[in-house]
Design a protein around this motif. Structure first.
Motif, short mmCIF file in Angstrom:
data_model
loop_
_atom_site.label_atom_id
_atom_site.label_comp_id
_atom_site.label_asym_id
_atom_site.label_seq_id
_atom_site.Cartn_x
_atom_site.Cartn_y
_atom_site.Cartn_z
N GLU A 1 -5.05 -3.06 -7.14
CA GLU A 1 -3.91 -2.90 -6.24
C GLU A 1 -2.75 -3.80 -6.64
OE1 GLU A 1 -3.92 -2.35 -2.11
OE2 GLU A 1 -6.07 -2.06 -1.99
N GLU A 2 -3.04 -5.06 -6.93
CA GLU A 2 -1.96 -5.99 -7.26
C GLU A 2 -1.31 -5.64 -8.59
OE1 GLU A 2 -0.75 -8.13 -4.98
OE2 GLU A 2 -2.21 -6.94 -3.86
N GLN A 3 -2.08 -5.15 -9.55
CA GLN A 3 -1.49 -4.69 -10.80
C GLN A 3 -0.61 -3.47 -10.57
OE1 GLN A 3 -5.01 -4.13 -13.20
NE2 GLN A 3 -5.53 -6.30 -13.07
N PHE A 4 -1.05 -2.60 -9.69
CA PHE A 4 -0.25 -1.42 -9.33
C PHE A 4 1.09 -1.85 -8.73
CE2 PHE A 4 0.95 1.81 -6.16
CZ PHE A 4 1.04 2.93 -6.98
N TYR A 5 1.05 -2.87 -7.89
CA TYR A 5 2.28 -3.33 -7.23
C TYR A 5 3.20 -4.09 -8.18
CZ TYR A 5 -0.21 -2.08 -2.98
OH TYR A 5 -0.90 -1.41 -2.01
N LEU A 6 2.73 -4.41 -9.38
CA LEU A 6 3.61 -5.04 -10.35
C LEU A 6 4.59 -4.05 -10.96
CD1 LEU A 6 1.28 -7.50 -12.31
CD2 LEU A 6 3.16 -8.08 -10.77
N PHE A 7 4.14 -2.78 -11.15
CA PHE A 7 5.03 -1.82 -11.81
C PHE A 7 5.61 -0.79 -10.85
CE2 PHE A 7 1.39 1.08 -11.87
CZ PHE A 7 2.00 2.33 -11.79
N PHE A 8 4.91 -0.45 -9.78
CA PHE A 8 5.35 0.67 -8.96
C PHE A 8 6.66 0.41 -8.21
CE2 PHE A 8 5.10 3.37 -5.12
CZ PHE A 8 5.18 4.60 -5.77
N PRO A 9 6.87 -0.74 -7.57
CA PRO A 9 8.17 -0.96 -6.91
C PRO A 9 9.34 -0.88 -7.88
CG PRO A 9 6.57 -2.57 -6.16
CD PRO A 9 5.94 -1.86 -7.31
N ALA A 10 9.15 -1.40 -9.10
CA ALA A 10 10.22 -1.32 -10.10
C ALA A 10 10.53 0.13 -10.46
CB ALA A 10 9.83 -2.12 -11.35
N LEU A 11 9.49 0.96 -10.53
CA LEU A 11 9.71 2.38 -10.82
C LEU A 11 10.53 3.06 -9.72
CD1 LEU A 11 9.10 5.04 -12.37
CD2 LEU A 11 7.01 5.21 -11.01
N LEU A 12 10.15 2.82 -8.46
CA LEU A 12 10.90 3.42 -7.36
C LEU A 12 12.34 2.92 -7.33
CD1 LEU A 12 8.39 3.48 -4.35
CD2 LEU A 12 8.98 5.31 -5.93
N LEU A 13 12.52 1.63 -7.55
CA LEU A 13 13.87 1.06 -7.55
C LEU A 13 14.71 1.67 -8.66
CD1 LEU A 13 15.82 -1.01 -6.33
CD2 LEU A 13 14.86 -2.71 -7.89
N LEU A 14 14.14 1.81 -9.85
CA LEU A 14 14.87 2.40 -10.97
C LEU A 14 15.28 3.84 -10.68
CD1 LEU A 14 15.85 2.28 -13.93
CD2 LEU A 14 13.55 2.99 -14.62
#
Length: 278
Positions: free
Chosen positions: A143-156
């Motif tokens: 989960e924490e690894q997922f949260y490292l990249f996913f917010p940046a993807l949505l923001l981009l």
């Protein structure tokens, strides 16, 4: 509008947690209780993606604030868990196992517990896992690894101001790729597929896809909430039946996650569609 609290989703999360606890305490009573983790992944992906997308609509989302909330919520509990567990291992385990537990605790605090287990413990159902006190923390690491990249993807994607269908399309494509990799890897590399993010990301991405379908990131686009209906109610109960069936009918004897992981994950997705934001 602010995101509403959904008691039924909390109830399903509690059911998933209970299934995992029963599985570890009395594995014979609930042989597929470990699938509660899959349910939790889907719900977590939906809830986190919904929060991020609501904040993006309001123009209030920042990566700094997101990660500070995650750290404040998780780090104190994680540190306390590691200290207590390592302390008990010094008393209850032989010295070599105590040292191994302490080493694993460091990896846990770095959100790399799943990598450590894959490299040093082996399969989830192997005998070596019986003496790994932090075995259960693999899912938190995912989960924490997922949260490292996913917010940046949505923001981009949000900043590029693409069409409203772009975010669901991107999330869906990532989920499909991860699922295909998982289906292949379950047979070819079972331990790595079980523990690592690339082959597990499709589960939180499934929940995130549902969030992206109903919460466009642009404030100009209307919300698309799921509608209450008789069909939605039936879908929700079918989802609950799938989750419960997975807990009783699946087991470590089957290759996992693989295709059978669709039973609890699609069940969780069905519940989300039925009850979210009523």
């Amino acid at each position: 509008p602010a995101m509403k609290y959904s008691p039924p989703l909390d109830g399903i999360r509690a059911l998933a947690i209970l299934a995992v606890l029963v599985y570890h305490a009395f594995p014979g009573a609930l042989p597929g209780g470990f699938t509660g983790v899959d349910v939790f992944f889907v719900l977590s992906g939906y809830l986190i993606a919904s929060v991020i997308l609501f904040d993006l609509r309001e123009g209030s989302f920042t990566m700094r604030e997101f990660y500070l909330r995650r750290i404040q919520r998780l780090l104190p509990n994680a540190v306390a868990t590691v200290l207590v567990t390592v302390g008990l291992s010094l008393v209850l385990l032989v010295p070599s196992k105590a040292v191994e537990t302490a080493r694993h605790g460091v990896w846990m605090l770095l959100n790399l517990s799943n990598v450590y287990i894959w490299q040093h413990v082996g399969g989830y159902w192997g005998d070596s896992g019986d003496f790994a006190p932090f075995l259960h923390t693999w899912s938190l690491a995912v989960e924490e690894q997922f949260y490292l990249f996913f917010p940046a993807l949505l923001l981009l994607l949000a900043r590029r101001r693409l069409r409203s269908a772009a975010i669901p399309a991107a999330v869906g494509a990532l989920a499909a790729a991860s699922f295909a990799l998982s289906a292949w890897g379950t047979q070819a590399h079972p331990a790595a597929t079980f523990y690592l993010l690339p082959t597990r990301a499709w589960e939180p991405l499934l929940g995130a896809l549902l969030a992206a379908l109903r919460v466009p990131s642009s404030a100009a686009a209307p919300l698309r909430p799921f509608r209450a209906s008789r069909a939605a109610d039936l879908l929700g109960w079918a989802g609950v039946a799938a989750i419960v069936s997975a807990s009783f009918l699946l087991s470590g004897a089957q290759p996992y996650p693989g295709l059978v992981a669709l039973i609890p994950t699609l069940g969780a997705a069905a519940v989300v569609v039925a009850v979210a934001e009523r």
